[in-house]
Design a protein around this motif. Structure first.
Motif, PDB file in Angstrom:
ATOM      1  N   MET A   1       2.199  13.090  -3.747  1.00 37.53           N
ATOM      2  CA  MET A   1       1.896  12.995  -2.319  1.00 37.53           C
ATOM      3  C   MET A   1       1.086  11.741  -1.977  1.00 37.53           C
ATOM      4  N   ALA A   2       0.416  11.184  -2.961  1.00 37.78           N
ATOM      5  CA  ALA A   2      -0.518  10.088  -2.707  1.00 37.78           C
ATOM      6  C   ALA A   2       0.192   8.751  -2.501  1.00 37.78           C
ATOM      7  N   GLU A   3      -0.498   7.845  -1.790  1.00 37.07           N
ATOM      8  CA  GLU A   3      -0.019   6.483  -1.561  1.00 37.07           C
ATOM      9  C   GLU A   3      -1.095   5.500  -2.014  1.00 37.07           C
ATOM     10  N   ASP A   4      -0.686   4.279  -2.320  1.00 34.57           N
ATOM     11  CA  ASP A   4      -1.638   3.241  -2.696  1.00 34.57           C
ATOM     12  C   ASP A   4      -2.408   2.765  -1.469  1.00 34.57           C
ATOM     13  N   ASP A   5      -3.718   2.629  -1.628  1.00 35.12           N
ATOM     14  CA  ASP A   5      -4.561   2.146  -0.538  1.00 35.12           C
ATOM     15  C   ASP A   5      -5.679   1.295  -1.133  1.00 35.12           C
ATOM     16  N   GLU A   6      -5.441  -0.016  -1.167  1.00 38.45           N
ATOM     17  CA  GLU A   6      -6.425  -0.958  -1.696  1.00 38.45           C
ATOM     18  C   GLU A   6      -6.896  -0.569  -3.090  1.00 38.45           C
ATOM     19  N   GLY A   7      -5.935  -0.305  -3.952  1.00 36.57           N
ATOM     20  CA  GLY A   7      -6.246   0.003  -5.344  1.00 36.57           C
ATOM     21  C   GLY A   7      -6.549   1.456  -5.620  1.00 36.57           C
ATOM     22  N   ARG A   8      -6.575   2.278  -4.572  1.00 34.86           N
ATOM     23  CA  ARG A   8      -6.830   3.704  -4.759  1.00 34.86           C
ATOM     24  C   ARG A   8      -5.561   4.493  -4.470  1.00 34.86           C
ATOM     25  N   ARG A   9      -5.511   5.727  -4.988  1.00 37.45           N
ATOM     26  CA  ARG A   9      -4.434   6.649  -4.650  1.00 37.45           C
ATOM     27  C   ARG A   9      -4.987   7.633  -3.629  1.00 37.45           C
TER      28      ARG A   9
END
Length: 222
Positions: free
Chosen positions: A162-170
């Motif tokens: 379900m997660a997406e990449d966001d500035e190096g975070r999931r």
């Protein structure tokens, strides 16, 4: 008995029954015959083969496995069945391994010849094909999770999906419904709530005030 030509063999495969004469001949000219011994791998999970395989005789198992080598049989293929089409459509590695269960004869069709039978890649039909392949791959992952992982593992995998990449975070940019997550992983809402609480206490996930969920790198290695 006279040996069947490639065109005769193609015409006997249900997959190709709707081809025009010209398309069938193009396919027949492009296929090669190959024999696999019992136990031999036809395609391997995580790898690409850039070919479509059509079973002429024999039998093969479609298998997915986890990092510990535990296996789940997804399907058993017999004469007339085919494999490798998903990778040809979306250009991704095979989602499962296919192994000959007995001596198995196949026709092998390369990517270029297979493309002759596909709609133009800018068409709606092709977009629908890719969407169907994505759903099939997700279904394979769900079956593997349900068969091989405990509830903790299934919840972790669902969160990662379900997660997406966001500035190096999931990051999951929406509130995670325990009820919906329970339906996805095949467990009770109460059990999923306990797992989520445990993951938070262990620092593997962090729920923000806005409902977003941040996953740590450690979660993927659990």
């Amino acid at each position: 008995m006279a040996m069947l030509s490639n065109l005769d063999l193609i015409r006997r495969v249900p997959l190709f029954s709707m081809l025009t004469v010209e398309q069938a001949q193009t396919i027949a000219d492009g296929v090669v015959k190959r024999r696999y011994r019992r136990g031999e791998i036809i395609v391997e999970q995580g790898r690409k083969s850039d070919a479509l395989f059509i079973l002429l005789s024999g039998r093969a198992r479609v298998i997915t496995s986890d990092a510990r080598g535990r296996e789940v049989i997804l399907a058993v293929l017999e004469a007339g069945d085919y494999l490798g089409e998903m990778s040809l459509i979306d250009n991704e590695p095979h989602s499962a391994t296919v192994r000959a269960e007995v001596q198995t004869d196949v026709l092998v069709l390369g990517r270029n010849e297979f493309a002759v039978c596909l709609p133009d890649n800018s068409s709606l039909s092709y977009a629908i094909l890719r969407g169907l392949v994505a759903r099939l791959r997700n279904a394979d992952r769900q079956i593997e999770s349900l068969a091989l992982l405990d509830v903790y593992g299934r919840v972790a995998r669902a969160l990662l999906d379900m997660a997406e990449d966001d500035e190096g975070r999931r990051v999951i940019r929406s509130k995670v419904s325990r009820q919906d997550l329970a339906k996805v992983v095949g467990a009770s809402r109460e059990m999923v709530s306990r797992v989520m609480k445990d993951l938070e206490e262990r620092g593997l996930i962090e729920t923000q005030e806005n409902g977003w969920v941040i996953l740590t790198e450690r979660l993927a290695s659990q």
